[in-house]
Design a protein around this motif. Structure first.
Motif, PDB file in Angstrom:
ATOM      1  N   ILE A   1      -2.750   5.937  64.350  1.00  0.00           N
ATOM      2  CA  ILE A   1      -3.922   6.330  63.561  1.00  0.00           C
ATOM      3  C   ILE A   1      -5.233   5.789  64.122  1.00  0.00           C
ATOM      4  CG2 ILE A   1      -5.041   6.054  61.302  1.00  0.00           C
ATOM      5  CD1 ILE A   1      -2.294   6.493  60.017  1.00  0.00           C
ATOM      6  N   PRO A   2      -5.328   4.491  64.465  1.00  0.00           N
ATOM      7  CA  PRO A   2      -6.606   4.016  65.030  1.00  0.00           C
ATOM      8  C   PRO A   2      -6.978   4.718  66.332  1.00  0.00           C
ATOM      9  CG  PRO A   2      -5.245   2.169  64.310  1.00  0.00           C
ATOM     10  CD  PRO A   2      -4.373   3.383  64.270  1.00  0.00           C
ATOM     11  N   LEU A   3      -6.005   5.021  67.164  1.00  0.00           N
ATOM     12  CA  LEU A   3      -6.284   5.696  68.433  1.00  0.00           C
ATOM     13  C   LEU A   3      -6.816   7.110  68.205  1.00  0.00           C
ATOM     14  CD1 LEU A   3      -3.132   4.570  70.459  1.00  0.00           C
ATOM     15  CD2 LEU A   3      -5.489   3.740  70.724  1.00  0.00           C
ATOM     16  N   VAL A   4      -6.226   7.816  67.229  1.00  0.00           N
ATOM     17  CA  VAL A   4      -6.680   9.179  66.933  1.00  0.00           C
ATOM     18  C   VAL A   4      -8.072   9.142  66.314  1.00  0.00           C
ATOM     19  CG1 VAL A   4      -6.176  11.312  65.706  1.00  0.00           C
ATOM     20  CG2 VAL A   4      -4.301   9.953  66.643  1.00  0.00           C
ATOM     21  N   LEU A   5      -8.305   8.202  65.403  1.00  0.00           N
ATOM     22  CA  LEU A   5      -9.624   8.079  64.774  1.00  0.00           C
ATOM     23  C   LEU A   5     -10.702   7.786  65.818  1.00  0.00           C
ATOM     24  CD1 LEU A   5      -8.841   6.067  61.508  1.00  0.00           C
ATOM     25  CD2 LEU A   5      -9.477   8.480  61.697  1.00  0.00           C
ATOM     26  N   ALA A   6     -10.319   7.083  66.886  1.00  0.00           N
ATOM     27  CA  ALA A   6     -11.279   6.751  67.942  1.00  0.00           C
ATOM     28  C   ALA A   6     -11.519   7.925  68.882  1.00  0.00           C
ATOM     29  CB  ALA A   6     -10.782   5.542  68.730  1.00  0.00           C
ATOM     30  N   GLY A   7     -10.795   9.020  68.710  1.00  0.00           N
ATOM     31  CA  GLY A   7     -11.038  10.218  69.488  1.00  0.00           C
ATOM     32  C   GLY A   7     -10.199  10.371  70.737  1.00  0.00           C
ATOM     33  N   HIS A   8      -9.209   9.498  70.932  1.00  0.00           N
ATOM     34  CA  HIS A   8      -8.387   9.568  72.132  1.00  0.00           C
ATOM     35  C   HIS A   8      -7.342  10.680  72.033  1.00  0.00           C
ATOM     36  CE1 HIS A   8      -9.956   5.832  73.771  1.00  0.00           C
ATOM     37  NE2 HIS A   8      -9.735   5.228  72.613  1.00  0.00           N
ATOM     38  N   ASP A   9      -7.010  11.291  73.178  1.00  0.00           N
ATOM     39  CA  ASP A   9      -5.796  12.078  73.266  1.00  0.00           C
ATOM     40  C   ASP A   9      -4.618  11.105  73.189  1.00  0.00           C
ATOM     41  OD1 ASP A   9      -7.422  14.255  73.582  1.00  0.00           O
ATOM     42  OD2 ASP A   9      -6.605  14.889  75.507  1.00  0.00           O
ATOM     43  N   LEU A  10      -3.464  11.613  72.738  1.00  0.00           N
ATOM     44  CA  LEU A  10      -2.360  10.693  72.453  1.00  0.00           C
ATOM     45  C   LEU A  10      -1.015  11.325  72.769  1.00  0.00           C
ATOM     46  CD1 LEU A  10      -1.461   7.964  71.035  1.00  0.00           C
ATOM     47  CD2 LEU A  10      -1.239   9.340  68.942  1.00  0.00           C
TER      48      LEU A  10
ATOM     49  N   GLY B   1      11.860  10.537  61.113  1.00  0.00           N
ATOM     50  CA  GLY B   1      11.993   9.590  60.013  1.00  0.00           C
ATOM     51  C   GLY B   1      11.134   8.355  60.154  1.00  0.00           C
ATOM     52  N   THR B   2      10.253   8.324  61.168  1.00  0.00           N
ATOM     53  CA  THR B   2       9.393   7.160  61.379  1.00  0.00           C
ATOM     54  C   THR B   2       8.001   7.344  60.781  1.00  0.00           C
ATOM     55  OG1 THR B   2       8.774   8.035  63.552  1.00  0.00           O
ATOM     56  CG2 THR B   2      10.600   6.474  63.487  1.00  0.00           C
ATOM     57  N   GLY B   3       7.763   8.477  60.118  1.00  0.00           N
ATOM     58  CA  GLY B   3       6.466   8.704  59.495  1.00  0.00           C
ATOM     59  C   GLY B   3       5.447   9.332  60.410  1.00  0.00           C
ATOM     60  N   LYS B   4       5.900  10.120  61.385  1.00  0.00           N
ATOM     61  CA  LYS B   4       4.970  10.647  62.378  1.00  0.00           C
ATOM     62  C   LYS B   4       4.039  11.722  61.827  1.00  0.00           C
ATOM     63  CE  LYS B   4       8.584  13.558  64.447  1.00  0.00           C
ATOM     64  NZ  LYS B   4       8.092  14.854  63.987  1.00  0.00           N
ATOM     65  N   THR B   5       4.453  12.474  60.792  1.00  0.00           N
ATOM     66  CA  THR B   5       3.556  13.496  60.244  1.00  0.00           C
ATOM     67  C   THR B   5       2.252  12.876  59.763  1.00  0.00           C
ATOM     68  OG1 THR B   5       5.399  14.914  59.599  1.00  0.00           O
ATOM     69  CG2 THR B   5       3.288  15.304  58.516  1.00  0.00           C
ATOM     70  N   ALA B   6       2.354  11.786  59.021  1.00  0.00           N
ATOM     71  CA  ALA B   6       1.145  11.103  58.555  1.00  0.00           C
ATOM     72  C   ALA B   6       0.352  10.520  59.718  1.00  0.00           C
ATOM     73  CB  ALA B   6       1.508   9.995  57.571  1.00  0.00           C
ATOM     74  N   SER B   7       1.019  10.231  60.833  1.00  0.00           N
ATOM     75  CA  SER B   7       0.339   9.640  61.990  1.00  0.00           C
ATOM     76  C   SER B   7      -0.707  10.570  62.581  1.00  0.00           C
ATOM     77  CB  SER B   7       1.365   9.277  63.073  1.00  0.00           C
ATOM     78  OG  SER B   7       2.292   8.341  62.599  1.00  0.00           O
ATOM     79  N   PHE B   8      -0.458  11.886  62.488  1.00  0.00           N
ATOM     80  CA  PHE B   8      -1.486  12.809  62.987  1.00  0.00           C
ATOM     81  C   PHE B   8      -2.245  13.497  61.864  1.00  0.00           C
ATOM     82  CE2 PHE B   8       2.612  15.184  63.421  1.00  0.00           C
ATOM     83  CZ  PHE B   8       2.388  16.218  62.521  1.00  0.00           C
ATOM     84  N   ALA B   9      -1.601  13.730  60.716  1.00  0.00           N
ATOM     85  CA  ALA B   9      -2.274  14.452  59.623  1.00  0.00           C
ATOM     86  C   ALA B   9      -3.399  13.618  59.004  1.00  0.00           C
ATOM     87  CB  ALA B   9      -1.265  14.856  58.560  1.00  0.00           C
ATOM     88  N   LEU B  10      -3.152  12.330  58.774  1.00  0.00           N
ATOM     89  CA  LEU B  10      -4.171  11.492  58.127  1.00  0.00           C
ATOM     90  C   LEU B  10      -5.435  11.358  58.978  1.00  0.00           C
ATOM     91  CD1 LEU B  10      -1.920   8.673  56.600  1.00  0.00           C
ATOM     92  CD2 LEU B  10      -3.036  10.553  55.379  1.00  0.00           C
ATOM     93  N   PRO B  11      -5.338  10.990  60.252  1.00  0.00           N
ATOM     94  CA  PRO B  11      -6.579  10.894  61.032  1.00  0.00           C
ATOM     95  C   PRO B  11      -7.239  12.249  61.274  1.00  0.00           C
ATOM     96  CG  PRO B  11      -4.673  10.502  62.442  1.00  0.00           C
ATOM     97  CD  PRO B  11      -4.178  10.511  61.031  1.00  0.00           C
ATOM     98  N   MET B  12      -6.453  13.319  61.337  1.00  0.00           N
ATOM     99  CA  MET B  12      -7.056  14.649  61.475  1.00  0.00           C
ATOM    100  C   MET B  12      -7.896  14.970  60.248  1.00  0.00           C
ATOM    101  SD  MET B  12      -5.225  18.399  61.885  1.00  0.00           S
ATOM    102  CE  MET B  12      -4.894  18.285  63.650  1.00  0.00           C
ATOM    103  N   ILE B  13      -7.355  14.732  59.070  1.00  0.00           N
ATOM    104  CA  ILE B  13      -8.089  14.987  57.836  1.00  0.00           C
ATOM    105  C   ILE B  13      -9.339  14.112  57.779  1.00  0.00           C
ATOM    106  CG2 ILE B  13      -7.993  14.735  55.320  1.00  0.00           C
ATOM    107  CD1 ILE B  13      -4.968  15.426  55.582  1.00  0.00           C
ATOM    108  N   ASP B  14      -9.189  12.851  58.140  1.00  0.00           N
ATOM    109  CA  ASP B  14     -10.324  11.923  58.116  1.00  0.00           C
ATOM    110  C   ASP B  14     -11.445  12.420  59.023  1.00  0.00           C
ATOM    111  OD1 ASP B  14     -11.969   9.565  58.998  1.00  0.00           O
ATOM    112  OD2 ASP B  14     -10.648   8.516  57.602  1.00  0.00           O
ATOM    113  N   ARG B  15     -11.119  12.790  60.274  1.00  0.00           N
ATOM    114  CA  ARG B  15     -12.144  13.202  61.235  1.00  0.00           C
ATOM    115  C   ARG B  15     -12.818  14.509  60.808  1.00  0.00           C
ATOM    116  NH1 ARG B  15     -11.510  12.845  67.354  1.00  0.00           N
ATOM    117  NH2 ARG B  15     -13.708  12.335  67.037  1.00  0.00           N
ATOM    118  N   LEU B  16     -12.018  15.469  60.338  1.00  0.00           N
ATOM    119  CA  LEU B  16     -12.609  16.749  59.940  1.00  0.00           C
ATOM    120  C   LEU B  16     -13.470  16.614  58.688  1.00  0.00           C
ATOM    121  CD1 LEU B  16      -9.628  19.213  60.556  1.00  0.00           C
ATOM    122  CD2 LEU B  16     -11.534  18.647  62.078  1.00  0.00           C
ATOM    123  N   SER B  17     -13.105  15.671  57.804  1.00  0.00           N
ATOM    124  CA  SER B  17     -13.869  15.506  56.556  1.00  0.00           C
ATOM    125  C   SER B  17     -15.265  14.937  56.806  1.00  0.00           C
ATOM    126  CB  SER B  17     -13.106  14.594  55.593  1.00  0.00           C
ATOM    127  OG  SER B  17     -13.063  13.258  56.066  1.00  0.00           O
TER     128      SER B  17
END
Length: 437
Positions: free
Chosen positions: A33-42, A49-65
């Motif tokens: 999440i911090p890496l995506v919020l900072a604008g990096h490709d990843l 089962g490790t929670g990866k959906t939230a790993s990209f969905a949450l920072p995407m929503i944050d940045r677009l909002s």
């Protein structure tokens, strides 16, 4: 202890996560999440089962909002590509839930449903689109939507997307996207094909690796039973009855085997449903809903249909047939032992499947030892013992202690199922070379 607040997510998302009962981020979320919020490709390597959906969905929503849309029509600024219909629907539901307080418009489109219905859904646009490659390409070719304003692109389960032969669609989709964008690639395994895809699409990406490459979950107890092919249905019935299993996901190699096994389980009084590529989307959705709600005990699935299933606390997975690609074994058993829960993975291995077992053991770096089918003692399944020297491919009923059950003893009288080639018919043909490389 890291919290979601520590990750610098916006207050609305923190509130939503609290309402959903999320207490702290998983390792992949904390790192990604911090890496995506900072604008990096990843590039993120993480098991199911490790929670990866939230790993990209949450920072995407944050940045677009941060740049809210004015006006009725919302241009597509975030795109999440998934390999299967079920995964597209589930990722869309979760992303919509995460973005509700921020008014984020999230729409999922995929094959198996009416094209015109999905066109109507897109009339007012979407902030985030979740899609399978084929249906998305159809809409772009027919000019029903545009990706000209795309800011963020996610490949979810990239390894499976390539396994299913979607590289041609991916190449075509890129022509509809702006080159200046943030790209995230999530994969359970990082094989050579995924690395080539990442090299083509990402710019100086950061990397996150949560699980050891091609490893099986440490939360999953793996058992491998030697069984004649003709005995498999009876042995599985015995295990379900003897172990009083209530929610069991069973993998078969072919669609025909899935239907055949489902019919045999029903004959044994075990409620079961099947999902595979020949079932309509409505049938697949209904089957999954019945299984998730506990209305049926067994869900029988092929690899293609089961990829991306999001079922909480699934106690056991059964490999009725071993996959002929060892990576698929890792994906299969990743359905259980999720989010810190203990799980079981049981494989029924016929003599002609032992070569697949060797490949799987080599991949995961752990020897999987064949053993007899458990016996039933005092209402409990008891494992242990060695395979009889002269009957190593038997189902265990010859062990000292007597026959397992009526089902196990009946196995010896059953005619073996017709042999089938070890291929996955849901999967398209040979994969073309990536981008001509």
């Amino acid at each position: 202890m890291t919290t979601f607040t520590d990750l610098n997510l916006c207050p609305e998302l923190i509130t939503t996560l609290k309402d959903l009962g999320y207490k702290q981020p998983t390792p992949v979320q904390a790192q990604a999440i911090p890496l995506v919020l900072a604008g990096h490709d990843l590039i993120a390597e993480a098991q199911t089962g490790t929670g990866k959906t939230a790993s990209f969905a949450l920072p995407m929503i944050d940045r677009l909002s941060r740049t809210p849309v004015e006006g009725e029509y919302h241009e597509i600024r975030g795109l999440i590509l998934t390999p299967t219909r079920e995964l597209a629907a589930q990722v869309g539901e979760h992303t919509l839930e995460y973005g509700r307080l921020l008014g984020m418009r999230v729409i999922s489109i995929f094959g198996g449903v009416r094209f015109d219905n999905q066109i109507r859904k897109m009339k007012r646009g979407a902030d985030i689109l979740v899609a399978t490659p084929g249906r998305l390409l159809d809409m772009l070719v027919q000019k029903k939507l545009s990706l000209a304003h795309l800011e963020m692109l996610v490949f979810d389960e990239a390894d499976r997307m390539l396994d299913l032969g979607f590289i041609g669609e991916i190449r075509q989709l890129l022509a509809y996207m702006p080159e200046q964008r943030q790209t995230l690639l999530f994969s359970a395994t990082l094989n050579d094909s995924v690395e080539v895809l990442a090299d083509k699409l990402l710019r100086e990406p950061k990397r996150v690796a949560i699980a050891a490459r091609n490893s099986a979950s440490q939360q999953v107890k793996q058992s491998v039973y030697a069984v004649d092919n003709g005995d498999k249905a009876d042995v599985l019935s015995f295990l379900i009855h003897g172990g009083n299993w209530r929610q069991t996901l069973v993998f078969t190699r072919t669609k025909k085997r899935a239907d055949q096994l489902t019919a045999e389980l029903l004959e044994e009084g075990i409620s079961a449903v099947a999902i595979h590529g020949d079932r309509t989307q409505r049938e697949r959705t209904a089957a999954l809903a019945a299984f998730t709600a506990g209305e049926v005990r067994v869900l029988v699935a092929t690899d293609v249909a089961a990829r991306g299933l999001d079922i909480d606390a699934l106690p056991q997975v059964v490999n009725y047939d071993l996959p002929n690609q060892p990576e698929a074994y890792v994906h299969r058993i990743g359905r259980t032992g999720r989010a810190g829960q203990q799980g079981r993975a049981i494989s029924l291995v016929a003599p002609d499947e032992r070569r697949f077992l060797q490949d799987i053991s080599a991949l995961i770096g752990k020897p999987l030892q064949l053993q007899p089918v458990p016996i039933l003692e005092n209402g409990k399944l008891i494992e242990g013992g060695k395979l009889p020297e002269k009957k190593r491919n038997q189902s265990g009923k010859t062990r000292k202690g007597g026959a397992n059950t009526k089902a196990a003893s009946k196995a010896a009288k059953r005619a073996p199922l017709q042999p089938e080639e070890p291929v996955a018919p849901d999967t398209p043909g040979k994969r073309p070379s990536l981008f001509g490389r």
